[in-house]
Design a protein around this motif. Sequence first.
Motif, PDB file in Angstrom:
ATOM      1  N   ILE A   1       0.868  -1.170   0.000  1.00 30.68           N
ATOM      2  CA  ILE A   1       0.000   0.000   0.000  1.00 30.68           C
ATOM      3  C   ILE A   1       0.909   1.225   0.000  1.00 30.68           C
ATOM      4  N   LEU A   2       0.765   2.073  -1.008  1.00 33.30           N
ATOM      5  CA  LEU A   2       1.537   3.307  -1.096  1.00 33.30           C
ATOM      6  C   LEU A   2       0.701   4.438  -0.507  1.00 33.30           C
ATOM      7  N   TRP A   3       1.157   4.984   0.606  1.00 36.12           N
ATOM      8  CA  TRP A   3       0.413   6.024   1.321  1.00 36.12           C
ATOM      9  C   TRP A   3       1.207   7.319   1.265  1.00 36.12           C
ATOM     10  N   GLY A   4       0.594   8.353   0.722  1.00 32.82           N
ATOM     11  CA  GLY A   4       1.299   9.624   0.646  1.00 32.82           C
ATOM     12  C   GLY A   4       0.423  10.720   0.070  1.00 32.82           C
ATOM     13  N   PRO A   5       0.883  11.972   0.151  1.00 30.59           N
ATOM     14  CA  PRO A   5       0.115  13.109  -0.358  1.00 30.59           C
ATOM     15  C   PRO A   5      -0.028  13.051  -1.874  1.00 30.59           C
ATOM     16  N   PRO A   6      -0.939  13.850  -2.432  1.00 35.25           N
ATOM     17  CA  PRO A   6      -1.079  13.911  -3.889  1.00 35.25           C
ATOM     18  C   PRO A   6       0.206  14.399  -4.540  1.00 35.25           C
ATOM     19  N   GLY A   7       0.440  13.932  -5.758  1.00 39.09           N
ATOM     20  CA  GLY A   7       1.560  14.446  -6.542  1.00 39.09           C
ATOM     21  C   GLY A   7       2.923  13.999  -6.084  1.00 39.09           C
TER      22      GLY A   7
ATOM     23  N   LYS B   1       2.857   8.105  -6.661  1.00 34.85           N
ATOM     24  CA  LYS B   1       2.324   6.770  -6.363  1.00 34.85           C
ATOM     25  C   LYS B   1       2.011   5.985  -7.640  1.00 34.85           C
ATOM     26  N   THR B   2       1.311   6.608  -8.571  1.00 39.54           N
ATOM     27  CA  THR B   2       0.954   5.916  -9.816  1.00 39.54           C
ATOM     28  C   THR B   2       2.197   5.605 -10.643  1.00 39.54           C
ATOM     29  N   THR B   3       3.096   6.560 -10.753  1.00 36.20           N
ATOM     30  CA  THR B   3       4.320   6.363 -11.536  1.00 36.20           C
ATOM     31  C   THR B   3       5.157   5.228 -10.976  1.00 36.20           C
ATOM     32  N   ILE B   4       5.348   5.210  -9.659  1.00 37.07           N
ATOM     33  CA  ILE B   4       6.140   4.148  -9.043  1.00 37.07           C
ATOM     34  C   ILE B   4       5.514   2.785  -9.313  1.00 37.07           C
ATOM     35  N   SER B   5       4.202   2.702  -9.225  1.00 35.81           N
ATOM     36  CA  SER B   5       3.520   1.417  -9.440  1.00 35.81           C
ATOM     37  C   SER B   5       3.744   0.908 -10.859  1.00 35.81           C
ATOM     38  N   ARG B   6       3.594   1.794 -11.834  1.00 34.16           N
ATOM     39  CA  ARG B   6       3.776   1.380 -13.240  1.00 34.16           C
ATOM     40  C   ARG B   6       5.218   0.941 -13.501  1.00 34.16           C
ATOM     41  N   LEU B   7       6.171   1.709 -12.988  1.00 39.92           N
ATOM     42  CA  LEU B   7       7.577   1.365 -13.201  1.00 39.92           C
ATOM     43  C   LEU B   7       7.974   0.116 -12.431  1.00 39.92           C
TER      44      LEU B   7
END
Length: 436
Positions: free
Chosen positions: A57-63, A66-72
């Motif tokens: 689970i990636l928990w953090g503020p917007p921007g 999170k999405t970029t790390i998941s795809r990579l």
Amino acid sequence: MADLFAPDDIPPVPADAPLADRLRPRALAEVVGQDHLTGPEGAIGRMVAAGRLSSIILWGPPGTGKTTISRLLADAVGMRFEPISAVFSGVADLKKVFAAAKDHARRGEKTLLFVDEIHRFNRAQQDGFLPFVEDGTVTLVGATTENPSFELNAALLSRAQVLILRRLDASALEQLLDRAEALTGRPLPLDAAAREALLASADGDGRFLLNQVETLYSIDLPQPLDPAGLSALLHRRVAVYDKDREGHYNLISALHKSLRGSDPQAALYYLARMLTAGEEPLYVLRRLVRFAAEDIGLADPQALVQCLAAKDSYEFLGSPEGELAIVQACLYCATAPKSNAAYSAMKSAWRSARETGSLMPPQNILNAPTRLMKSIGYGKGYQYDHDAQDGFSGDNYWPEEMQPQSFYAPTERGFEARIAERMAYWERLRAERRPK
């Protein structure tokens, strides 16, 4: 061994795509601000090096990526990337995703299921992930801006590692500006003070920063903007920062320390510095509310009430009339008795809760709404305090495997002095009524 670089066959981003998309990292090594996770010693770096990925689970503020790390991450470990959003997806969509993942698994292809805004799924929907995570149909990567402890099922949390992404600091945001300038071949049309103000206004959000940068590049400006010109152009209140200061963070630190040190004159000066520079009043109010809870607490419970009333007043009146309410809250906090006893108690209680795990409360204080629960002892022997002498039973409320703890130690300042008297009185009664 897997590495931190993306495969060569990632399609190029169109030249007319938004700047944030054109600057999106193509390898985990290019992600800024999250080295504690993506670096060689970080949790993600270790997973990639091992070539094996567990549910996270990636928990953090917007921007913050999170999405970029998941795809990579999917690319780095050779997994199929399947993204869904909890905002736009329902049970039917999940069933299709799981069915497709099973088909790919039969062909030897593993699926990384990325669920954006995972906290927006209800409890039943979250439970629906469990069998597919457990049998390896999917490796779940959920993204959330909310505290997973409150928003996600305990069963789901027990099967996933929570990784915390940090808001992007000034250094990470500066890297994004440098990349934007390198990509466009143009320097930002800002002077040094305005550049610092732009970084501060992003508040750790890289996506927001790049959107602001794109706006700046889209306008033909005859000369670089100063902070006032930047604020007028972007229609945002942007603080002015002296070149020899770190600006925003130094001023809020100075305000907080002046309040804690009970110096209303200095506190009012730093408040004025921030508001006249264009700082968001609601940001200042959030800091005052935090101060009232952390540094005053129950020494003067009205401090928190005053700060929240100031927030309501400002939202009702706006600027400049509503700023007087902020001044009142600031002066109240500066002149109030101080205590961090509640803050210290919170840290101690949280630490104890983590260390003791899932101990059951004693059965006598558990509710027994069903016949079965009553038959196994729930609620048996509970002493109703209102029926006891002095309205105090002196009963034990701690798990049997745990000794009573003392987290909260009120000071002798302000209202906490009265609280200390009550607690001492109850402790005397408790000792008198304790079984010999």
